[in-house]
Design a protein around this motif. Structure first.
Motif, PDB file in Angstrom:
ATOM      1  N   ARG B  20      70.139 -40.962  63.448  1.00 54.79           N
ATOM      2  CA  ARG B  20      69.615 -40.387  64.688  1.00 54.79           C
ATOM      3  C   ARG B  20      68.746 -41.404  65.423  1.00 54.79           C
ATOM      4  NH1 ARG B  20      66.398 -35.121  63.995  1.00 54.79           N
ATOM      5  NH2 ARG B  20      66.221 -35.282  66.241  1.00 54.79           N
ATOM      6  N   LEU B  21      67.897 -42.072  64.631  1.00 56.13           N
ATOM      7  CA  LEU B  21      66.990 -43.054  65.224  1.00 56.13           C
ATOM      8  C   LEU B  21      67.775 -44.225  65.815  1.00 56.13           C
ATOM      9  CD1 LEU B  21      63.958 -43.028  65.440  1.00 56.13           C
ATOM     10  CD2 LEU B  21      63.851 -44.606  63.546  1.00 56.13           C
ATOM     11  N   GLU B  22      68.835 -44.630  65.116  1.00 57.31           N
ATOM     12  CA  GLU B  22      69.679 -45.719  65.621  1.00 57.31           C
ATOM     13  C   GLU B  22      70.273 -45.358  66.969  1.00 57.31           C
ATOM     14  OE1 GLU B  22      72.757 -46.722  62.792  1.00 57.31           O
ATOM     15  OE2 GLU B  22      71.253 -47.481  61.402  1.00 57.31           O
ATOM     16  N   VAL B  23      70.771 -44.112  67.061  1.00 58.89           N
ATOM     17  CA  VAL B  23      71.416 -43.686  68.304  1.00 58.89           C
ATOM     18  C   VAL B  23      70.388 -43.585  69.426  1.00 58.89           C
ATOM     19  CG1 VAL B  23      72.599 -41.743  69.395  1.00 58.89           C
ATOM     20  CG2 VAL B  23      73.358 -42.577  67.198  1.00 58.89           C
ATOM     21  N   VAL B  24      69.178 -43.099  69.109  1.00 60.66           N
ATOM     22  CA  VAL B  24      68.118 -43.036  70.124  1.00 60.66           C
ATOM     23  C   VAL B  24      67.811 -44.441  70.632  1.00 60.66           C
ATOM     24  CG1 VAL B  24      65.652 -42.616  70.457  1.00 60.66           C
ATOM     25  CG2 VAL B  24      67.052 -40.894  69.350  1.00 60.66           C
ATOM     26  N   VAL B  31      69.428 -47.858  78.916  1.00 65.40           N
ATOM     27  CA  VAL B  31      68.953 -46.944  79.952  1.00 65.40           C
ATOM     28  C   VAL B  31      69.317 -47.428  81.361  1.00 65.40           C
ATOM     29  CG1 VAL B  31      66.639 -47.930  80.179  1.00 65.40           C
ATOM     30  CG2 VAL B  31      66.971 -45.488  80.562  1.00 65.40           C
ATOM     31  N   GLU B  32      69.558 -48.714  81.509  1.00 64.92           N
ATOM     32  CA  GLU B  32      69.895 -49.256  82.839  1.00 64.92           C
ATOM     33  C   GLU B  32      71.296 -49.850  82.885  1.00 64.92           C
ATOM     34  OE1 GLU B  32      67.769 -49.420  85.684  1.00 64.92           O
ATOM     35  OE2 GLU B  32      66.462 -48.051  84.584  1.00 64.92           O
ATOM     36  N   THR B  33      72.119 -49.575  81.860  1.00 63.91           N
ATOM     37  CA  THR B  33      73.448 -50.202  81.807  1.00 63.91           C
ATOM     38  C   THR B  33      74.403 -49.521  82.789  1.00 63.91           C
ATOM     39  OG1 THR B  33      73.056 -50.628  79.477  1.00 63.91           O
ATOM     40  CG2 THR B  33      75.310 -50.851  80.236  1.00 63.91           C
ATOM     41  N   THR B  34      74.912 -50.289  83.733  1.00 63.36           N
ATOM     42  CA  THR B  34      75.821 -49.701  84.729  1.00 63.36           C
ATOM     43  C   THR B  34      77.272 -50.079  84.475  1.00 63.36           C
ATOM     44  OG1 THR B  34      75.313 -51.575  86.130  1.00 63.36           O
ATOM     45  CG2 THR B  34      74.124 -49.539  86.571  1.00 63.36           C
ATOM     46  N   ARG B  35      77.491 -50.997  83.521  1.00 59.96           N
ATOM     47  CA  ARG B  35      78.882 -51.388  83.252  1.00 59.96           C
ATOM     48  C   ARG B  35      79.153 -51.262  81.757  1.00 59.96           C
ATOM     49  NH1 ARG B  35      79.019 -57.112  86.435  1.00 59.96           N
ATOM     50  NH2 ARG B  35      78.215 -56.294  88.404  1.00 59.96           N
ATOM     51  N   ARG B  44      75.203 -41.236  77.501  1.00 56.28           N
ATOM     52  CA  ARG B  44      74.264 -40.908  76.436  1.00 56.28           C
ATOM     53  C   ARG B  44      75.006 -40.435  75.190  1.00 56.28           C
ATOM     54  NH1 ARG B  44      70.204 -36.921  74.551  1.00 56.28           N
ATOM     55  NH2 ARG B  44      71.444 -35.160  75.265  1.00 56.28           N
ATOM     56  N   LYS B  45      74.566 -40.924  74.024  1.00 58.11           N
ATOM     57  CA  LYS B  45      75.219 -40.528  72.769  1.00 58.11           C
ATOM     58  C   LYS B  45      74.382 -39.491  72.036  1.00 58.11           C
ATOM     59  CE  LYS B  45      78.094 -44.480  71.898  1.00 58.11           C
ATOM     60  NZ  LYS B  45      78.088 -45.836  71.384  1.00 58.11           N
ATOM     61  N   ILE B  46      75.066 -38.566  71.367  1.00 63.30           N
ATOM     62  CA  ILE B  46      74.396 -37.492  70.619  1.00 63.30           C
ATOM     63  C   ILE B  46      74.960 -37.478  69.197  1.00 63.30           C
ATOM     64  CG2 ILE B  46      73.926 -35.014  70.535  1.00 63.30           C
ATOM     65  CD1 ILE B  46      74.789 -35.019  73.572  1.00 63.30           C
ATOM     66  N   VAL B  47      74.050 -37.370  68.206  1.00 61.51           N
ATOM     67  CA  VAL B  47      74.474 -37.290  66.800  1.00 61.51           C
ATOM     68  C   VAL B  47      74.709 -35.832  66.443  1.00 61.51           C
ATOM     69  CG1 VAL B  47      73.868 -37.843  64.423  1.00 61.51           C
ATOM     70  CG2 VAL B  47      73.074 -39.302  66.261  1.00 61.51           C
ATOM     71  N   ARG B 105      63.251 -37.662  77.116  1.00 59.42           N
ATOM     72  CA  ARG B 105      63.984 -36.895  76.106  1.00 59.42           C
ATOM     73  C   ARG B 105      64.271 -37.763  74.885  1.00 59.42           C
ATOM     74  NH1 ARG B 105      69.014 -33.692  78.212  1.00 59.42           N
ATOM     75  NH2 ARG B 105      69.762 -35.767  78.647  1.00 59.42           N
ATOM     76  N   GLU B 106      64.608 -39.019  75.135  1.00 60.31           N
ATOM     77  CA  GLU B 106      64.880 -39.927  74.015  1.00 60.31           C
ATOM     78  C   GLU B 106      63.630 -40.140  73.168  1.00 60.31           C
ATOM     79  OE1 GLU B 106      67.905 -40.735  73.281  1.00 60.31           O
ATOM     80  OE2 GLU B 106      68.589 -39.757  75.107  1.00 60.31           O
TER      81      GLU B 106
END
Lengths: 97, 139
Positions: B20-24, B31-35, B44-47, B105-106
């Motif tokens: 969970r921590l890895e995914v967070v 957070v700023e990746t546009t590509r 956003r990834k969810i475990v 939230r993260e």
């Protein structure tokens, strides 16, 4: 008094002939100890494998620590049994003949 | 339930919380990746965690469940749209679609995971101490 003396001086019944050592459980004490030691060894081996896997990035630190603690507890259990056995042996050796 | 089962449960919990921590961390990093290679902004990834029977207890009624990472899914809702005509990924109106990662939230997820990890570690410690204390009974 009668009851007590009957308890203390009761006739010693020899075990019947053909009675095998440890026949009740099917395993001798030696075998039991050997099995226990082998199990402890197996735990240690597993822990070693996990530590190797941490270095090769196959598994995490938590898994390795858990395996190590498991091995540690198994080893401590074996040591407890060994200490008890040695204690009993020394108690017998101290007996006045 | 023997000591080994408890240790196993704690181990599975530690692994799950670490994931969970890895995914967070991954979400926060992007957070700023546009590509992305799949195109579009980062999602956003969810475990997703699942309870699994500890295998050697399967036949018993009181089977205990250890936790496993079932899957890591992506959420594709709530992308942020900001106006920035100078951005290389801006559309013809000057809008850029940013990832749907909310830092707040993260952070909350991160704290939850860290605290859960701590709790499991404490449970593990207690189990270990209990086992070692039991052995001391013979002394």
């Amino acid at each position: 008094m009668e009851k007590i003396s009957s308890l203390t001086y009761g006739p010693v019944v020899p075990p019947p002939r053909g009675h095998k050592k440890g026949a009740t459980t099917g395993k001798t004490f030696e075998e039991l100890v050997k099995n226990a030691i082998n199990e402890v060894n197996e735990e240690q081996r597993q822990a070693n494998i996990k530590i190797e896997e941490v270095h090769t990035k196959k598994s995490g630190l938590a898994e390795a620590m858990v395996a190590m603690e498991k091995a540690n507890i198994a080893l401590q259990a074996m040591l407890a049994v060994r200490n008890k056995v040695i204690e009993a042996y020394q108690e017998v050796m101290r007996m006045q003949v | 339930m023997d000591i080994n089962t408890t240790i196993r449960l704690c181990g599975s919990g530690l692994v799950a919380q670490r994931t969970r921590l890895e995914v967070v961390a991954e979400n926060l990093t992007n957070v700023e990746t546009t590509r992305t290679p799949e195109g579009g902004p980062y999602k956003r990834k969810i475990v997703n965690l699942t309870g699994e029977d500890v295998y050697f207890r399967k036949r018993l009624d009181d089977a205990v469940k250890e936790v496993k990472v079932d899957s890591i899914s992506t959420s594709s809702e709530g992308f942020r749209k900001i106006y920035d005509p100078t951005h290389p990924d801006a559309d013809e109106n000057g809008n850029v679609v940013m990832p749907n990662v909310e830092v707040m939230r993260e952070m909350v997820d991160m704290i939850t995971a860290a605290r859960a990890y701590e709790a499991i570690a404490t449970a593990f410690d207690a189990t270990k101490n209990m086992a070692l204390r039991t052995l001391e009974l013979g002394k």
